[in-house]
Design a protein around this motif. Structure first.
Motif, short mmCIF file in Angstrom:
data_model
loop_
_atom_site.label_atom_id
_atom_site.label_comp_id
_atom_site.label_asym_id
_atom_site.label_seq_id
_atom_site.Cartn_x
_atom_site.Cartn_y
_atom_site.Cartn_z
N VAL A 107 -1.77 6.38 -10.18
CA VAL A 107 -2.38 6.60 -8.86
C VAL A 107 -2.28 5.34 -8.03
O VAL A 107 -2.24 4.23 -8.55
CB VAL A 107 -3.86 7.02 -8.98
CG1 VAL A 107 -3.99 8.35 -9.68
CG2 VAL A 107 -4.68 5.97 -9.69
N VAL A 108 -2.25 5.53 -6.72
CA VAL A 108 -2.24 4.41 -5.77
C VAL A 108 -3.35 4.66 -4.77
O VAL A 108 -3.46 5.74 -4.19
CB VAL A 108 -0.88 4.32 -5.03
CG1 VAL A 108 -0.93 3.23 -3.97
CG2 VAL A 108 0.24 4.07 -6.02
N PHE A 109 -4.19 3.67 -4.61
CA PHE A 109 -5.25 3.75 -3.61
C PHE A 109 -4.93 2.74 -2.52
O PHE A 109 -4.71 1.56 -2.80
CB PHE A 109 -6.62 3.43 -4.23
CG PHE A 109 -7.72 3.35 -3.21
CD1 PHE A 109 -8.23 4.50 -2.64
CD2 PHE A 109 -8.22 2.12 -2.82
CE1 PHE A 109 -9.24 4.43 -1.69
CE2 PHE A 109 -9.23 2.04 -1.87
CZ PHE A 109 -9.74 3.20 -1.31
N LYS A 110 -4.90 3.20 -1.29
CA LYS A 110 -4.63 2.31 -0.17
C LYS A 110 -5.93 1.91 0.48
O LYS A 110 -6.81 2.74 0.71
CB LYS A 110 -3.72 3.00 0.85
CG LYS A 110 -2.34 3.27 0.30
CD LYS A 110 -1.42 3.86 1.35
CE LYS A 110 -0.07 4.11 0.70
NZ LYS A 110 0.87 4.68 1.64
N GLU A 111 -6.04 0.63 0.78
CA GLU A 111 -7.24 0.10 1.43
C GLU A 111 -7.55 0.93 2.68
O GLU A 111 -6.67 1.29 3.44
CB GLU A 111 -7.00 -1.36 1.82
CG GLU A 111 -8.21 -2.01 2.43
CD GLU A 111 -7.94 -3.47 2.78
OE1 GLU A 111 -8.89 -4.12 3.24
OE2 GLU A 111 -6.82 -3.95 2.61
N GLN A 112 -8.82 1.24 2.85
CA GLN A 112 -9.33 2.04 3.95
C GLN A 112 -8.86 3.50 3.85
O GLN A 112 -9.06 4.27 4.78
CB GLN A 112 -8.93 1.46 5.33
CG GLN A 112 -9.34 0.03 5.56
CD GLN A 112 -10.84 -0.19 5.51
OE1 GLN A 112 -11.62 0.61 6.03
NE2 GLN A 112 -11.26 -1.26 4.86
N GLY A 113 -8.25 3.87 2.74
CA GLY A 113 -7.76 5.24 2.58
C GLY A 113 -8.82 6.14 1.99
O GLY A 113 -9.93 5.73 1.66
#
Length: 108
Positions: free
Chosen positions: A49-55
């Motif tokens: 998984v990839v979590f993007k800042e402010q996402g």
């Protein structure tokens, strides 16, 4: 991990032979009682998984299975999920899918 035995009384008959004569049979009763001796198991369907800042929030695991190999007599008393080394403190959290329904699992 061996399957749990069924609880209950077993009878065992013992005879011995000395090469000429058989002994009189002796019968023993053994009462098998279940013991909570199996370790609980956790299985996670993991994914990258990839979590993007402010996402938006991301799904970390598609499924988590928790079980105890002891018979149904011994229910799990609790399950804990912990975020290790949170970078944003209280902004990071764990949620239980609200569509999940099981009377033995609660979100705290």
């Amino acid at each position: 991990n061996n399957p749990e035995p069924q609880a209950g009384v077993r009878e065992v008959t013992i005879t011995v032979y000395d090469g000429i004569h058989w002994s009189v049979p002796v019968t023993l009763s053994i009462d098998v009682q279940l013991v909570n001796d199996q370790l609980p198991l956790v299985s996670v369907v993991n994914q990258s998984v990839v979590f993007k800042e402010q996402g938006a929030a991301v799904l970390v695991a598609m499924g988590i299975s928790v079980m105890d190999l002891d018979s149904g007599m011994f229910l799990l008393s609790s399950t804990s999920v912990t975020i290790l080394q949170p970078q944003d403190g209280s902004k990071e959290s764990v949620f239980l899918d609200p569509t999940f329904s099981n009377s033995n699992v609660t979100e705290t």
